[in-house]
Design an enzyme around this catalytic site. Structure first.
Site, PDB file in Angstrom:
ATOM      1  N   ALA A   1     -13.949   7.696  37.725  1.00 48.87           N
ATOM      2  CA  ALA A   1     -14.686   6.349  37.407  1.00 48.87           C
ATOM      3  C   ALA A   1     -13.588   5.158  37.674  1.00 48.87           C
ATOM      4  CB  ALA A   1     -15.089   6.373  36.010  1.00 48.87           C
ATOM      5  N   ASP A   2     -12.251   5.180  37.106  1.00 49.42           N
ATOM      6  CA  ASP A   2     -11.408   4.130  37.596  1.00 49.42           C
ATOM      7  C   ASP A   2     -11.329   3.973  39.095  1.00 49.42           C
ATOM      8  OD1 ASP A   2     -10.346   3.365  35.237  1.00 49.42           O
ATOM      9  OD2 ASP A   2      -9.156   4.982  34.809  1.00 49.42           O
ATOM     10  N   MET A   3     -11.276   5.016  39.610  1.00 45.13           N
ATOM     11  CA  MET A   3     -10.952   4.990  41.132  1.00 45.13           C
ATOM     12  C   MET A   3     -12.191   4.550  41.937  1.00 45.13           C
ATOM     13  SD  MET A   3      -8.512   8.245  41.827  1.00 45.13           S
ATOM     14  CE  MET A   3      -7.010   8.060  41.168  1.00 45.13           C
TER      15      MET A   3
ATOM     16  N   ALA B   1     -12.484   0.902  41.671  1.00 48.91           N
ATOM     17  CA  ALA B   1     -11.616   0.141  42.652  1.00 48.91           C
ATOM     18  C   ALA B   1     -12.122   0.323  43.906  1.00 48.91           C
ATOM     19  CB  ALA B   1     -10.215   1.064  42.305  1.00 48.91           C
TER      20      ALA B   1
END
Length: 386
Positions: free
Chosen positions: A164-166, A169
Site C-alpha cells: 500500500a505504501d508503494m 507512491a
C-alpha cells in the site's frame, strides 16, 4: 547533474520509511537530482530499525543526497525554503497537518515557488478517515486486500512487502508527472495528493464489483483464483513449490501430456473449463498427487516447453544475480552507509526506447551532502542577483 529523462529536475524529499522515499527513488532512478532532507541525529527513522531497516534504507535511498536540517530552527527552516525556491518537486509523507504546522505547507511554499509541484502522501484522503494514522497494514486491512490474502479457514495476513505504501507512491509519481506536464503549458505548479487507503482500494476494484454484483465476498484466495479451475501452487520433490496455471483449453491437454495423465485428460469431470472450475478442489488434489514426485526444475522445463504457465515460488535470495533481471539491466549494487557492505537491489523498471533507469549514487550517510547542497543554494542566489 546526471543523464536520464528527468535529469533537469530537482526534487526535495522530506520522507520517512517507505512511501515518500519510494516515490522519490523512482524519480531518482530516472535521473532527477533528489535531495533528501533528514532530521538531526536520527534522520529517516528507518535508518535505526535493525537489519531490515538498513536494507530498506539502502534500497529506497540510492541516487539521493542527504541534507540534515532542524526544521524547528528558524534559520534551518529558511534553508529548506531556500532549497525549495528553485526546486521542481517537493515530496513529503509527514503526519497530516505537520507541514502546515511547521511552515512548509503547500499554500506557503506555492507563494515562495509558484511552479512547485507538491506531492503529499498520506494514509487517507480528507473525509471521515482523514485524521486517522495511515500506515501500510492499515490500508491493507481497510481496503479488503488483507481480507482476501491468506489461506481459506485461516486468519488474514498482510502482503509480504509494503504494497500500500508503494502503491500510493506510484500513484503519487503519476500525479507528479501529470502536474509537470500541465506546468509546461500553464507555468504553474500544483498540489498532488496520494493516499495508501484509496490506492489499495483501487487495486481491489474488481473484487468490490464482484461483491456488489453477487452479494458475496470472495474467500481467501491463497495462491488461487476463482476464475480458473487449476491455478495454484503445488509441492514438488524435495519440498519445493511451483505455480501452475491452466487458463485456456490449450493448457489442459498440454498439462496432462507432461504429467503422462491420459486418464485425467479423458476424465469427463474435468473436460471443460467450467467443470474444472466447479470441481477445483477435487482437481487440485488429483493434480497435486501427479506433481508430488517431480523434480521442480524438470517440471518447469517440461511445462515451459508446452507453453503452460508455470513458475518457481522463489525466495528473495533467488533474485540475487537473477538472469532475467540481469538481462534487463535492472539489478544494481550499492554500498550501505551503515556498514560499508555492498548489496544488490532492483532499479525502477521504467524502460523506454531512449531512456532507462540508472544507478549513480550510493545511499547517503546522514547529512553527507549538507554543506555542498547549501553552498549550491548560495551560489544559485548569487547567480540570480547577477
Amino acid at each position: 547533474m546526471s543523464d536520464g529523462p528527468l535529469s533537469d529536475l530537482r526534487v526535495i524529499e522530506l520522507g520517512n520509511i517507505v512511501a515518500g522515499p519510494f516515490a522519490s527513488s523512482i524519480l531518482a532512478d530516472m535521473g532527477a537530482d533528489v535531495i533528501k532532507v533528514e532530521r538531526p541525529g536520527t534522520g529517516d527513522i528507518i535508518r535505526g530499525s535493525g537489519e531490515t531497516g538498513e536494507a530498506m534504507f539502502g534500497a529506497l535511498n540510492r541516487n539521493k543526497r542527504s541534507v540534515v536540517l532542524d526544521l524547528k530552527d528558524d534559520d534551518e527552516r529558511a534553508d529548506l525554503i531556500g532549497l525549495l525556491r528553485d526546486a521542481d518537486v517537493f515530496i513529503e509523507n509527514l503526519g497530516r497537518g505537520t507541514p502546515d504546522r511547521i511552515g512548509i505547507g503547500y499554500e506557503t511554499l506555492s507563494e515562495v515557488n509558484p511552479e512547485l509541484v507538491y506531492l503529499s502522501i498520506k494514509g487517507f484522503q480528507p473525509g471521515p478517515y482523514g485524521d486517522r494514522a495511515g500506515m501500510d497494514v492499515v490500508a491493507e486491512a481497510m481496503s479488503g486486500l488483507m481480507g482476501v490474502t491468506g489461506e481459506p479457514g485461516r486468519q488474514p495476513v498482510r502482503v509480504g512487502t509494503s504494497i500500500a505504501d508503494m502503491g500510493a507512491a506510484l500513484y503519487g509519481v503519476i500525479g507528479v508527472l501529470l502536474a509537470l506536464r500541465e506546468r509546461s503549458t500553464t507555468g504553474e505548479g500544483q498540489r498532488v495528493d496520494a493516499t495508501l487507503y484509496e490506492s489499495a482500494s483501487h487495486w481491489m476494484g474488481y473484487w468490490l464489483s464482484y461483491a456488489d454484483r453477487t452479494g458475496r465476498d470472495p474467500e481467501k484466495l491463497g495462491a488461487s483464483h476463482p476464475s480458473w479451475g487449476l491455478y495454484d501452487i503445488f509441492e514438488t520433490d524435495p519440498e519445493e513449490w511451483v505455480f501452475v496455471g491452466v487458463t485456456s483449453e490449450r493448457h489442459w491437454p498440454a498439462l496432462c501430456r507432461v504429467l503422462e495423465a491420459e486418464d485425467l485428460l479423458a476424465d469427463e469431470r474435468f473436460d471443460t473449463a467450467t467443470k474444472r472450475r466447479e470441481r477445483k478442489t477435487e482437481l487440485r488434489r488429483t493434480v497435486a498427487e501427479s506433481i508430488a514426485d517431480w523434480d521442480r526444475e524438470k517440471l518447469i522445463a517440461a511445462l515451459e516447453a508446452e507453453r503452460v504457465p508455470v513458475a518457481p515460488v522463489n525466495q528473495p535470495s533467488d533474485l540475487i544475480d537473477d538472469e532475467g533481471l540481469l538481462a534487463a539491466d535492472l539489478l544494481t549494487e550499492y554500498t550501505s552507509p551503515a556498514d560499508g557492505e555492498s548489496a544488490q537491489t532492483v532499479l525502477a523498471p521504467v524502460i523506454g526506447e531512449r531512456f532507462e533507469p540508472t544507478q549513480r549514487l550510493d545511499p547517503p550517510a546522514l547529512g553527507e551532502h549538507t554543506d555542498a547542497v547549501l553552498d549550491e543554494v548560495v551560489d544559485d542566489a548569487a547567480d540570480a542577483d547577477d
